[in-house]
Design an enzyme around this catalytic site. Structure first.
Site, short mmCIF file in Angstrom:
data_model
loop_
_atom_site.label_atom_id
_atom_site.label_comp_id
_atom_site.label_asym_id
_atom_site.label_seq_id
_atom_site.Cartn_x
_atom_site.Cartn_y
_atom_site.Cartn_z
CD GLU A 71 -2.57 7.80 10.05
OE1 GLU A 71 -2.01 7.25 9.08
OE2 GLU A 71 -3.72 8.25 9.99
CE1 TYR A 114 -3.54 -2.71 1.34
CE2 TYR A 114 -1.77 -3.28 2.85
CZ TYR A 114 -2.99 -3.57 2.27
OH TYR A 114 -3.64 -4.72 2.60
CB CYS A 126 -5.91 5.66 9.17
SG CYS A 126 -6.67 4.48 8.03
CD GLU A 176 -1.26 2.25 -4.14
OE1 GLU A 176 -2.48 2.26 -4.46
OE2 GLU A 176 -0.86 2.26 -2.96
#
Length: 365
Positions: free
Chosen positions: A356, A216, A322, A237
């Site tokens: 986060e 990612y 997150c 990605e």
């Protein structure tokens, strides 16, 4: 609507977040965790507003996510000073220009710490040559505030004046890195906290060596800043736009040890296991990599079971999250094989419940 957003409330809300995180992870053997503060105002580099037409008046609105009630927004205290300047200047310029105003329903702003601005105007109608002419004039006028680019969007239309990205410069320790950030692509919204995240991850992986695999990887946010700590970096990605930006950023930062491939974490796992052959991996010998360190920065859903199994094979795991809830779920599995070495809270989103976090784990001896 924004009465709770003020510097005098910042320390208390950050204390509450620390307490909530400590409580949520109380079942884990956590080290003392680091807390990284945000600026209390003007910290957000992105903002999106609906546009409301009321006879001759024209203004921005936001909606309450629970009640759906709409609020007029003339200034936005969490957004960068540059966005706040541009908000007013934009409406002043287009209010009396039918070609720019007609059926405009949304405006998106993307700013940078380096002082650039990208404005996207979204319409419920097709755009024409008159719009292009007026938008060019608008760009010239707004350039008095900052270097600005404008995009016009309508159904199956995208007009760009002159580019659809900004160039950000992030300072991480004693180094500055260059990042292309494209409209409608994910970028960290809080620039200064992002710099702190990058420095924390960089210091936490110093002198480790070996190779880094990042799943990612987006536009290479972490891969680029951490590259000097590793022999080689391989990022994966799924977004075409982000992969292209990451490759541009590798060139801009003159890195020779970073590669980015367009591939999901699930596909990468299959490739590592030799279960499938992927044409996009031609030229890459995955068996030549030392799978010492993996970095993951997944979406709010966290890591799926296959990805958890994949990252558990690495000696070290850097996990940026997150969503503390899904991080907790993933850690329940990961601590079966790894110890938690470092833990951090990054206040990316002040005055909200969002947090986060960062965790560095190492394999149990």
């Amino acid at each position: 609507m924004f009465s709770h957003i003020a510097p005098q409330f910042y320390d208390k809300q950050l204390d509450n977040k620390q307490d909530d995180i400590a409580k949520l992870f109380s079942d884990f053997d956590l080290p003392n965790f680091d807390v990284f503060r945000s600026e209390p105002l003007n910290y957000r580099l992105r903002a999106e507003f609906r546009v409301w037409h009321d006879n001759d008046d024209l203004f921005y609105i936001m909606f309450n996510s629970e009640t759906k009630e709409k609020y007029r927004v003339d200034t936005f205290p969490v957004a960068s000073k540059l966005i706040n300047q541009a908000m007013k200047a934009l409406l002043d310029e287009i209010k009396d220009k039918p070609s720019l105003r007609h059926r405009l329903f949304q405006v998106d702003f993307l700013s940078t710490l380096s002082g650039e601005l990208l404005i996207s105007l979204l319409y419920h109608r097709q755009l024409d040559e008159e719009w292009l002419t007026e938008a060019a004039t608008l760009k010239t006028t707004l350039s008095a505030i900052a270097p600005v680019d404008i995009i016009g969007r309508a159904k199956k239309q995208k007009f760009i004046l002159d580019k659809d990205y900004v160039t950000e410069k992030l300072t991480v320790g004693d180094k500055t890195y260059i990042y292309e950030q494209v409209e409608n692509s994910f970028t960290q919204p809080n620039g200064h906290v992002n710099e702190q995240m990058l420095l924390w991850a960089k210091q936490g992986t110093q002198n480790i060596g070996g190779d880094l695999i990042e799943l990612y990887c987006g536009n290479g946010n972490f891969s680029i800043a951490l590259a000097e700590n590793f022999d080689r970096v391989l990022g994966t990605e799924i977004s075409k736009t982000s992969v292209k930006s990451a490759q541009n950023n590798i060139t801009a930062n003159q890195l020779t040890n970073v590669d980015i491939i367009r591939m999901s974490s699930e596909d990468f796992s299959q490739a590592m296991n030799g279960e499938r052959v992927f044409r996009r991996l031609e030229g890459f010998d995955l068996k030549s990599y030392n799978y010492d360190t993996v970095l993951v920065d997944p979406p709010r859903a966290g890591l799926d079971p296959d990805s958890v199994e994949l990252v558990s094979r690495f000696e070290r795991i850097v996990y940026i999250s997150c969503n503390p809830e899904t991080l907790k779920e993933n850690l329940v599995e990961l601590i079966k094989t790894h110890n938690i070495e470092k833990f951090a809270l990054f206040d990316q989103f002040p005055y909200t419940l969002h947090v986060e976090t960062g965790v560095i784990l190492s394999r149990k001896k």
